[in-house]
Design a protein around this motif. Structure first.
Motif, PDB file in Angstrom:
ATOM      1  N   LEU A  56       3.439   1.112 -11.980  1.00 13.25           N
ATOM      2  CA  LEU A  56       2.209   0.918 -11.232  1.00 13.25           C
ATOM      3  C   LEU A  56       1.946   2.122 -10.330  1.00 13.25           C
ATOM      4  CD1 LEU A  56       2.712  -2.799 -10.100  1.00 13.25           C
ATOM      5  CD2 LEU A  56       1.206  -1.978 -11.929  1.00 13.25           C
ATOM      6  N   LEU A  57       0.752   2.660 -10.396  1.00 12.79           N
ATOM      7  CA  LEU A  57       0.420   3.839  -9.592  1.00 12.79           C
ATOM      8  C   LEU A  57       0.596   3.555  -8.110  1.00 12.79           C
ATOM      9  CD1 LEU A  57      -0.662   6.694  -9.250  1.00 12.79           C
ATOM     10  CD2 LEU A  57      -2.997   5.749  -9.374  1.00 12.79           C
ATOM     11  N   SER A  58       0.185   2.369  -7.664  1.00 15.01           N
ATOM     12  CA  SER A  58       0.292   2.042  -6.243  1.00 15.01           C
ATOM     13  C   SER A  58       1.755   2.017  -5.785  1.00 15.01           C
ATOM     14  CB  SER A  58      -0.357   0.688  -5.959  1.00 15.01           C
ATOM     15  OG  SER A  58       0.135  -0.319  -6.843  1.00 15.01           O
ATOM     16  N   LEU A  59       2.672   1.570  -6.644  1.00 14.86           N
ATOM     17  CA  LEU A  59       4.098   1.600  -6.298  1.00 14.86           C
ATOM     18  C   LEU A  59       4.624   3.027  -6.316  1.00 14.86           C
ATOM     19  CD1 LEU A  59       6.854   0.379  -5.685  1.00 14.86           C
ATOM     20  CD2 LEU A  59       7.124  -0.072  -8.143  1.00 14.86           C
ATOM     21  N   ARG A  60       4.205   3.792  -7.303  1.00 14.28           N
ATOM     22  CA  ARG A  60       4.673   5.188  -7.364  1.00 14.28           C
ATOM     23  C   ARG A  60       4.239   5.967  -6.121  1.00 14.28           C
ATOM     24  NH1 ARG A  60       2.322   7.750 -11.919  1.00 14.28           N
ATOM     25  NH2 ARG A  60       1.214   5.908 -12.683  1.00 14.28           N
ATOM     26  N   GLN A  61       3.073   5.636  -5.596  1.00 17.31           N
ATOM     27  CA  GLN A  61       2.621   6.297  -4.363  1.00 17.31           C
ATOM     28  C   GLN A  61       3.514   5.910  -3.181  1.00 17.31           C
ATOM     29  OE1 GLN A  61      -1.414   4.873  -4.551  1.00 17.31           O
ATOM     30  NE2 GLN A  61      -2.195   6.757  -5.523  1.00 17.31           N
ATOM     31  N   GLU A  62       3.984   4.675  -3.151  1.00 14.06           N
ATOM     32  CA  GLU A  62       4.929   4.268  -2.109  1.00 14.06           C
ATOM     33  C   GLU A  62       6.279   4.951  -2.293  1.00 14.06           C
ATOM     34  OE1 GLU A  62       4.458   2.338   0.663  1.00 14.06           O
ATOM     35  OE2 GLU A  62       2.362   2.586   0.066  1.00 14.06           O
ATOM     36  N   ILE A  63       6.706   5.115  -3.545  1.00 11.89           N
ATOM     37  CA  ILE A  63       7.967   5.802  -3.842  1.00 11.89           C
ATOM     38  C   ILE A  63       7.899   7.252  -3.375  1.00 11.89           C
ATOM     39  CG2 ILE A  63       9.504   6.585  -5.679  1.00 11.89           C
ATOM     40  CD1 ILE A  63       9.689   3.589  -5.220  1.00 11.89           C
ATOM     41  N   VAL A  64       6.751   7.894  -3.550  1.00 14.97           N
ATOM     42  CA  VAL A  64       6.585   9.269  -3.065  1.00 14.97           C
ATOM     43  C   VAL A  64       6.868   9.332  -1.568  1.00 14.97           C
ATOM     44  CG1 VAL A  64       4.863  11.064  -2.585  1.00 14.97           C
ATOM     45  CG2 VAL A  64       4.994  10.033  -4.865  1.00 14.97           C
ATOM     46  N   LYS A  65       6.352   8.383  -0.803  1.00 18.11           N
ATOM     47  CA  LYS A  65       6.590   8.360   0.644  1.00 18.11           C
ATOM     48  C   LYS A  65       8.077   8.179   0.946  1.00 18.11           C
ATOM     49  CE  LYS A  65       2.077   6.161   1.474  1.00 18.11           C
ATOM     50  NZ  LYS A  65       1.411   4.912   1.941  1.00 18.11           N
ATOM     51  N   VAL A 254       6.045  -6.197 -14.147  1.00 16.23           N
ATOM     52  CA  VAL A 254       5.006  -6.062 -13.126  1.00 16.23           C
ATOM     53  C   VAL A 254       5.382  -6.835 -11.866  1.00 16.23           C
ATOM     54  CG1 VAL A 254       2.598  -6.529 -12.556  1.00 16.23           C
ATOM     55  CG2 VAL A 254       3.194  -5.698 -14.821  1.00 16.23           C
ATOM     56  N   LEU A 255       5.936  -8.021 -12.032  1.00 18.17           N
ATOM     57  CA  LEU A 255       6.318  -8.823 -10.865  1.00 18.17           C
ATOM     58  C   LEU A 255       7.365  -8.107 -10.026  1.00 18.17           C
ATOM     59  CD1 LEU A 255       6.421 -12.571 -11.987  1.00 18.17           C
ATOM     60  CD2 LEU A 255       4.920 -11.493 -10.301  1.00 18.17           C
ATOM     61  N   SER A 256       8.368  -7.536 -10.680  1.00 22.00           N
ATOM     62  CA  SER A 256       9.400  -6.815  -9.934  1.00 22.00           C
ATOM     63  C   SER A 256       8.813  -5.625  -9.202  1.00 22.00           C
ATOM     64  CB  SER A 256      10.513  -6.355 -10.879  1.00 22.00           C
ATOM     65  OG  SER A 256      11.248  -7.456 -11.378  1.00 22.00           O
ATOM     66  N   GLN A 257       7.942  -4.888  -9.884  1.00 26.92           N
ATOM     67  CA  GLN A 257       7.289  -3.756  -9.233  1.00 26.92           C
ATOM     68  C   GLN A 257       6.443  -4.221  -8.052  1.00 26.92           C
ATOM     69  OE1 GLN A 257       5.729  -0.414 -11.724  1.00 26.92           O
ATOM     70  NE2 GLN A 257       5.992  -1.865 -13.420  1.00 26.92           N
ATOM     71  N   GLY A 258       5.723  -5.325  -8.250  1.00 27.55           N
ATOM     72  CA  GLY A 258       4.870  -5.835  -7.183  1.00 27.55           C
ATOM     73  C   GLY A 258       5.658  -6.282  -5.974  1.00 27.55           C
ATOM     74  N   VAL A 259       6.793  -6.936  -6.217  1.00 25.29           N
ATOM     75  CA  VAL A 259       7.647  -7.374  -5.107  1.00 25.29           C
ATOM     76  C   VAL A 259       8.115  -6.166  -4.307  1.00 25.29           C
ATOM     77  CG1 VAL A 259       9.864  -8.403  -4.508  1.00 25.29           C
ATOM     78  CG2 VAL A 259       8.393  -9.524  -6.193  1.00 25.29           C
ATOM     79  N   LYS A 265       5.483  -1.754   1.589  1.00 26.49           N
ATOM     80  CA  LYS A 265       4.270  -1.588   2.391  1.00 26.49           C
ATOM     81  C   LYS A 265       4.323  -2.405   3.686  1.00 26.49           C
ATOM     82  CE  LYS A 265       0.797  -0.312  -1.065  1.00 26.49           C
ATOM     83  NZ  LYS A 265      -0.408  -0.761  -1.806  1.00 26.49           N
ATOM     84  N   SER A 266       4.994  -3.541   3.655  1.00 27.59           N
ATOM     85  CA  SER A 266       5.058  -4.420   4.825  1.00 27.59           C
ATOM     86  C   SER A 266       6.010  -3.904   5.897  1.00 27.59           C
ATOM     87  CB  SER A 266       5.516  -5.814   4.388  1.00 27.59           C
ATOM     88  OG  SER A 266       6.874  -5.783   3.965  1.00 27.59           O
ATOM     89  N   TYR A 269      11.171  -3.374   3.851  1.00 27.17           N
ATOM     90  CA  TYR A 269      12.194  -2.577   3.166  1.00 27.17           C
ATOM     91  C   TYR A 269      12.907  -1.648   4.149  1.00 27.17           C
ATOM     92  CZ  TYR A 269      14.455   0.624  -0.085  1.00 27.17           C
ATOM     93  OH  TYR A 269      15.399   1.376  -0.745  1.00 27.17           O
ATOM     94  N   SER A 270      12.125  -0.927   4.944  1.00 23.53           N
ATOM     95  CA  SER A 270      12.696   0.005   5.912  1.00 23.53           C
ATOM     96  C   SER A 270      13.583  -0.732   6.911  1.00 23.53           C
ATOM     97  CB  SER A 270      11.579   0.751   6.647  1.00 23.53           C
ATOM     98  OG  SER A 270      12.101   1.582   7.655  1.00 23.53           O
ATOM     99  N   HIS A 271      13.126  -1.878   7.383  1.00 27.91           N
ATOM    100  CA  HIS A 271      13.885  -2.662   8.355  1.00 27.91           C
ATOM    101  C   HIS A 271      15.209  -3.146   7.753  1.00 27.91           C
ATOM    102  CE1 HIS A 271      14.692  -5.494  11.619  1.00 27.91           C
ATOM    103  NE2 HIS A 271      14.921  -6.417  10.696  1.00 27.91           N
ATOM    104  N   HIS A 272      15.139  -3.669   6.540  1.00 28.41           N
ATOM    105  CA  HIS A 272      16.349  -4.192   5.904  1.00 28.41           C
ATOM    106  C   HIS A 272      17.321  -3.061   5.573  1.00 28.41           C
ATOM    107  CE1 HIS A 272      18.987  -6.683   3.536  1.00 28.41           C
ATOM    108  NE2 HIS A 272      18.737  -5.986   2.443  1.00 28.41           N
TER     109      HIS A 272
END
Length: 391
Positions: A56-65, A254-259, A265-266, A269-272
């Motif tokens: 998913l492009l939106s996930l890949r953009q988060e991975i870039v960050k 898709v579900l795994s990527q979405g999770v 984004k929330s 992940y960073s907190h955990h």
């Protein structure tokens, strides 16, 4: 002997130095469930289609960050989402590379899953010894120059099973050698989230973008069952890897990527990740301190910087590893022999791997005490040098 065989059955609480999967009790399962429900809503349309095999492009953009935090700066087009790091290793092992070379070089020992992936391919695999002191640079450079090396698979940070890390100078040297000899590096940075040393950049950060494939797993921080990993590859790899990825599974769940996307984004992940970094760092420091205190001082080997989740004990060749593992098991301590971390053609070191991922400080204390007792017992039947503890 009969009473000894019954001991594991009588244990109410075992000391688990063998597992490499996170303790379910340490995972914020309610948060994951919330993200799963949200993913069902947000990605409902995608569930009924075959999405981009690259991810998913939106996930890949988060991975870039996320990668940028490790001084790795890809475009979203260079990022691939895989159904776990194991799929990435399998695909990379089998596909052709732009350098036209065919042989694969791996550290010895190394991650057993990579060796399993290589067994299914027809490429020649060469091993090079890695010790707590690092690697033999003369041999490495000779292999890079003369052995038609397609890529060198390395775990520079918190090695599995040794637990050691390369220094910044060693990483820079690897990047330079790879580029100079047209050898690619597959950098398995599976524990980047647990790094506590701010200057510990990946090999990819050392002018290695043209010859480094940077791979990240999420199994040690999130749920292994999500089967999600991400990699950034040089631009020249994109078309070919797209074809190989699509041929493997059409697309990652898709579900795994979405999770994962919602979790990132929330801010959860960073907190955990920060929480797990603190937990594991405390455990590794306690393991180091306990080993220094309970194992014979003249036998204790440690690197300058501990961390991650693994450490290893080297045994004299005269000690039968399976017997020692069994004796420890009978005393309620589970450890892992490392035979499967070596190529069948490579001389095997007599190693035990310890993991702190499912332990606490009290269990570490008791477990190391029992290991020390069993090693001391083994010395009575051996005149070989005492073991080294690698951290």
């Amino acid at each position: 002997m009969a009473e000894e065989a019954l001991l594991p059955l009588l244990q109410t609480k075992r000391i688990d130095f063998a597992s490499a999967a996170p303790d379910p009790a340490s995972m914020p399962q309610a948060d994951f469930r919330q993200c799963l429900n949200k993913a069902m809503e947000l990605f409902e349309a995608s569930i009924f289609t075959y999405p981009d095999p690259q991810g998913l492009l939106s996930l890949r953009q988060e991975i870039v960050k996320l990668f940028q935090q490790q001084q790795v700066f890809p475009s979203a087009q260079q990022v691939f989402i895989f159904s776990g790091a194991q799929q990435a290793l399998h695909l990379l092992s089998g596909m052709p590379f732009p350098n036209g070379k065919t042989n694969i070089l791996v550290e010895q020992p190394t991650y057993w899953g990579m060796l399993e992936a290589l067994k299914t391919q027809r490429n020649t695999v060469i091993g090079i010894e890695r010790t707590p002191d690092g690697i033999d640079w003369v041999t490495l450079e000779r292999y890079f120059q003369s052995n038609m090396i397609k890529f060198f698979y390395t775990i520079p940070r918190f090695h599995n099973p040794l637990g050691t890390s390369y220094t910044p100078e060693e990483k820079q040297r690897l990047a330079e050698l790879a580029k100079a000899n047209d050898v690619y590096i597959v950098e398995d940075d599976y524990l980047a989230d647990l790094e506590t040393y701010s200057k510990a950049d990946p090999i990819h950060a050392y002018n290695g973008a043209s010859h480094v494939i940077y791979l990240r797993s999420f199994s040690k921080v999130m749920l292994p069952g999500l089967r999600i990993a991400a990699a950034t590859v040089p631009t020249s790899f994109i078309p070919l890897l797209q074809r190989h990825k699509q041929a493997a599974d059409l697309s990652t769940s898709v579900l795994s990527q979405g999770v994962l996307e919602i979790y990132m984004k929330s801010g959860m992940y960073s907190h955990h990740a920060k929480r797990m970094k603190s937990v594991y760092d405390c455990r590794m420091k306690h393991l180091r301190e306990t080993a220094q205190r309970l194992l014979p001082k003249d036998c204790f080997y440690t690197t300058q910087r501990a961390g991650g989740i693994f450490a290893s004990i080297r045994l004299p060749d005269s000690i039968h590893t399976e017997d020692l593992v069994k004796r420890l098991e009978n005393r309620g301590v589970d450890v892992l022999a490392t035979d499967k971390h070596f190529l069948s053609t490579f001389p095997k070191l007599n190693l035990l791997r310890l993991s702190i991922i499912r332990t606490d400080e009290q269990e570490i204390e008791e477990g190391i005490r029992i290991i020390a007792e069993e090693l001391e017992r083994a010395q009575y039947t051996s005149s070989s040098p005492k073991p080294f503890f690698w951290l």
